[in-house]
Design an enzyme around this catalytic site. Structure first.
Site, short mmCIF file in Angstrom:
data_model
loop_
_atom_site.label_atom_id
_atom_site.label_comp_id
_atom_site.label_asym_id
_atom_site.label_seq_id
_atom_site.Cartn_x
_atom_site.Cartn_y
_atom_site.Cartn_z
N ASP A 412 0.29 -2.30 4.69
CA ASP A 412 0.60 -3.48 5.64
C ASP A 412 -0.68 -3.66 6.52
O ASP A 412 -1.59 -2.88 6.51
CB ASP A 412 1.77 -2.93 6.33
CG ASP A 412 2.55 -4.29 6.76
OD1 ASP A 412 2.11 -5.33 6.97
OD2 ASP A 412 3.81 -4.06 7.09
N ASP A 476 7.74 -11.84 5.14
CA ASP A 476 8.93 -10.94 5.86
C ASP A 476 10.30 -11.57 6.18
O ASP A 476 11.18 -10.64 6.82
CB ASP A 476 8.40 -10.76 7.58
CG ASP A 476 7.33 -9.60 7.45
OD1 ASP A 476 7.21 -8.75 6.36
OD2 ASP A 476 6.44 -9.29 8.31
#
Length: 673
Positions: A412, A476
């Protein structure tokens, strides 16, 4: 009559000597002011504060049947330029430059960009913007005159980054019309450019956005520009995508194994890690057919929320008193791969690492701490260009990969690089190269390890990071309505097997929208599928549907992840139609969904493009994911057992669609008789 044989140069030349105009006869690969070019120069460099205007002496050398490079040098400026041009698999064109300082003093490089011409008939331009949970939103407009640039200064591609720039003859369509495209394979600051000047053909291009003093070439040093990927298609946007997909799939390191069905724990537990609960989730996952179990954020020391812990890559003993080994062993014993979340480029000030090595931050010291960083999850950038910081992260990650048998890393990157300076000099360029080296080293040391590029969702999905990563997280947002367009525009460049697409809970945590489970699963079927959901709380009915979906995904992924992706042009703005056609055209899967209410009571007929008109196809609705809902119109083919229809009827006449209600989905499976 005498016939004069001419070549492309003669046919396209703008003028014959001795006629003169205040413009270049023909533009070189790197156009400069000295060429009579009034647009943006392809190269801007200086030495000792003085601009350099090279006068190249060049030669062309052939590397192979589909590649060539030019070598140009200028003794007075001490610059040496090597330009490499390649026609890759599928007809994708790759272009990069390498500039070497052969002078006696340093050269400061402002930019070095790749450009190729497009014809004057390309009268429209499409660019991309977006935001978090709504990445890659296209905007089409008439092509502006002069020089136009689109930039991203976020230290990553960004949710609003240029992604792709398209030039087209008219507004671009899925299946028709000429389109030209450029994408830059670079995972940080980028600039896309378009030069529509009056004297020349239009130039389309891209390059790395460098900050002042970011690249200083000492004598003998070189700078290699990121590869720019150019595509042309006479058959609309699908033709552009096909060129990119063909090239991507021909890469030697493209994933060859089947893409496993994933369960990621983020939307299941967030930061609330409890070993017994996660072990129960793993057992449920294995029961329904999950093949890769990924433990997301929250497992390391002090990580009870997003304000602490980044940089301390050790299992939190307060939460995991026995470490992560019991969970990893359980996952493997259940026949699943084990994945783990990291954010290796970041650090919280509330961490042992930041307290021990505060000088490892890539930031203006005056901004640490800064109220502005609250919006970035209270985290800062770890300067991986520092060898000691790079090695520290490598050792911590490598140790965990080895001891836990990690099969997959979710990598990430949750903040922009704001004022990314080290010792007062910009550091984004060096940081990006260091990240590439780190991923490459981990995969070299641990054969078979796969890496997903996630960056607050889809903020880093370029072909630069995909030289090293095996998959991207598209967004997301697991809201399937938003996902329809996010995934559609992501796969303009990336084939679907590289695009993570998960079934989340309802309502969606990013939008609050409630959607049917069948719709969420139909959307996830369009990529590298998985779940991000606490399935231990599912009803028995939902678990049965999830298990059926897992079986359907495994049955169809041989086609979904190798076939040609098509998008029939439809009239109704509420419809989204996507197909995947097998290479031999014996099989196809079409997903037909609505994102709003259909405009007319009688929906249009759908032409199933890409099929073989000489074959006959069995039509079968795959209802494993659950039924869709519609009203008023139920076509005859839907009320009978699987029917056989000639391919020519399907491609030229079309298939009558039902009047689907808003936010409904059909999965149509076709097999050649």
């Amino acid at each position: 009559m005498t016939l004069v044989r001419t070549g492309p140069a003669t046919a396209t030349s703008r003028q014959t000597p001795p006629g003169t105009l205040d413009a270049a006869w023909r533009l070189p690969l790197v156009p400069l002011e000295g060429d009579g070019w009034s647009g943006r120069p392809g190269l801007l460099a200086s030495r000792d504060g003085r601009l350099l205007f090279p006068r190249w002496t060049s030669r062309v050398q052939q590397q192979g049947p589909r590649s060539m490079y030019t070598v140009a040098s200028d003794a007075e400026t001490g610059l040496h330029l090597r330009s490499c041009l390649e026609i890759g698999a599928g007809g994708l064109v790759l272009l990069h430059h390498e500039l070497t300082n052969q002078g006696a003093t340093p050269v400061d490089l402002a930019w070095l960009e790749a450009t190729l011409p497009v014809p004057k008939t390309a009268g429209h331009v499409t660019t991309f913007a977006g935001r978090w949970t709504r990445e890659k939103s296209p905007l089409t407009m008439p092509m502006p005159r002069g020089t136009t640039t689109r930039e991203s200064r976020r230290g990553r591609g960004g949710h609003d980054g240029p992604w792709v720039t398209l030039a087209s003859d008219g507004r671009p369509l899925n299946r028709h019309g000429e389109v030209w495209a450029v994408h830059l394979g670079w995972s940080a600051d980028v600039r896309h450019r378009l030069d529509r000047v009056t004297e020349h053909v239009t130039l389309l291009g891209a390059g790395e956005l460098l900050r002042p003093c970011e690249v200083r070439l000492e004598p003998g040093q070189s700078y290699r520009s990121p590869t720019a990927y150019f595509a042309w298609s006479p058959a609309g946007l699908d033709g552009i995508a096909d060129r990119f997909h063909t090239w991507m799939r021909a890469r030697p390191h493209h994933p060859r194994t089947v893409r496993p069905l994933v369960l990621d724990t983020w939307e299941a537990v967030y930061f609330q890690h409890e070993p017994l609960r996660l072990e129960q989730l793993a057992r449920h996952a294995a029961t329904v057919g999950v093949e890769r179990f990924v433990l997301d954020d929250g497992w390391f020391r002090g990580r009870r929320d997003d304000t602490a812990g980044l940089g301390d890559w050790v299992a939190d003993p307060d939460v995991w008193p026995d470490g992560l080994e019991p969970l990893a062993n359980l996952v493997h014993s259940l026949g699943m791969q084990f994945g783990l979340w990291f954010e290796p480029e970041m650090v919280n000030l509330d961490s042992d690492l930041a307290r021990t090595a505060p000088h490892w931050l890539l930031a203006d010291p005056r901004s640490v701490p800064s109220p502005a960083d609250v919006s970035f999850r209270s985290q800062y950038v770890l300067n991986l260009a520092l060898p000691e910081a790079w090695e520290h992260v490598r050792v911590r990650m490598s140790t965990l990969v080895r001891t836990l048998g990690i099969d997959f890393i979710k990598w990430d990157h949750n903040r922009d690089l704001v004022e990314p300076v080290h010792e007062h000099l910009p550091g984004t360029h060096a940081q990006t190269l260091a990240v590439y080296r780190l991923i490459e080293r981990l995969k070299t040391d641990h054969p078979g390890l796969e890496v997903e590029s996630c960056s607050s969702g889809g903020a880093r999905t370029d072909l630069g990071i995909l030289e090293f990563a095996d998959r991207v997280w598209a967004s997301d947002s697991n809201d399937p309505v938003e996902r329809q367009d996010i995934q559609r525009w992501t796969e303009l460049v990336l084939p679907p097997e590289l695009v993570g697409a998960h079934v989340g809970p309802s309502p969606s945590h990013s939008s609050g929208r409630r959607t049917a489970l069948s719709y969420r699963m139909a959307t996830a079927l369009q990529g590298s599928a998985g779940f991000e959901w606490d399935i231990t709380r599912c009803t028995e009915e939902d678990l049965d549907a999830v298990t059926a979906f897992a079986g359907l995904y495994k049955e169809l992924r041989h086609l979904l992840h190798t076939g040609t992706v098509v998008h029939p042009d439809v009239l109704d703005a509420a419809l989204r139609v996507r197909g995947v056609i097998a290479a031999n055209r014996e099989e196809a899967v079409f997903t037909i969904v609505t994102v709003a209410s259909i405009e007319e009571a009688l929906t249009e007929r759908l032409r199933l493009v890409g099929l073989d008109p000489e074959r006959r196809y069995t039509l079968r609705l795959r209802d494993e994911i659950g039924p869709a809902e519609w009203g008023w119109v139920t076509p005859a083919w839907m009320s009978k057992p699987p029917v056989v229809v000639p391919g020519r009827v399907l491609t030229e006449v079309g298939l009558q669609l039902p009047t689907l209600w808003p936010v409904q989905a059909l999965v149509l499976h076709l097999s050649s008789v």
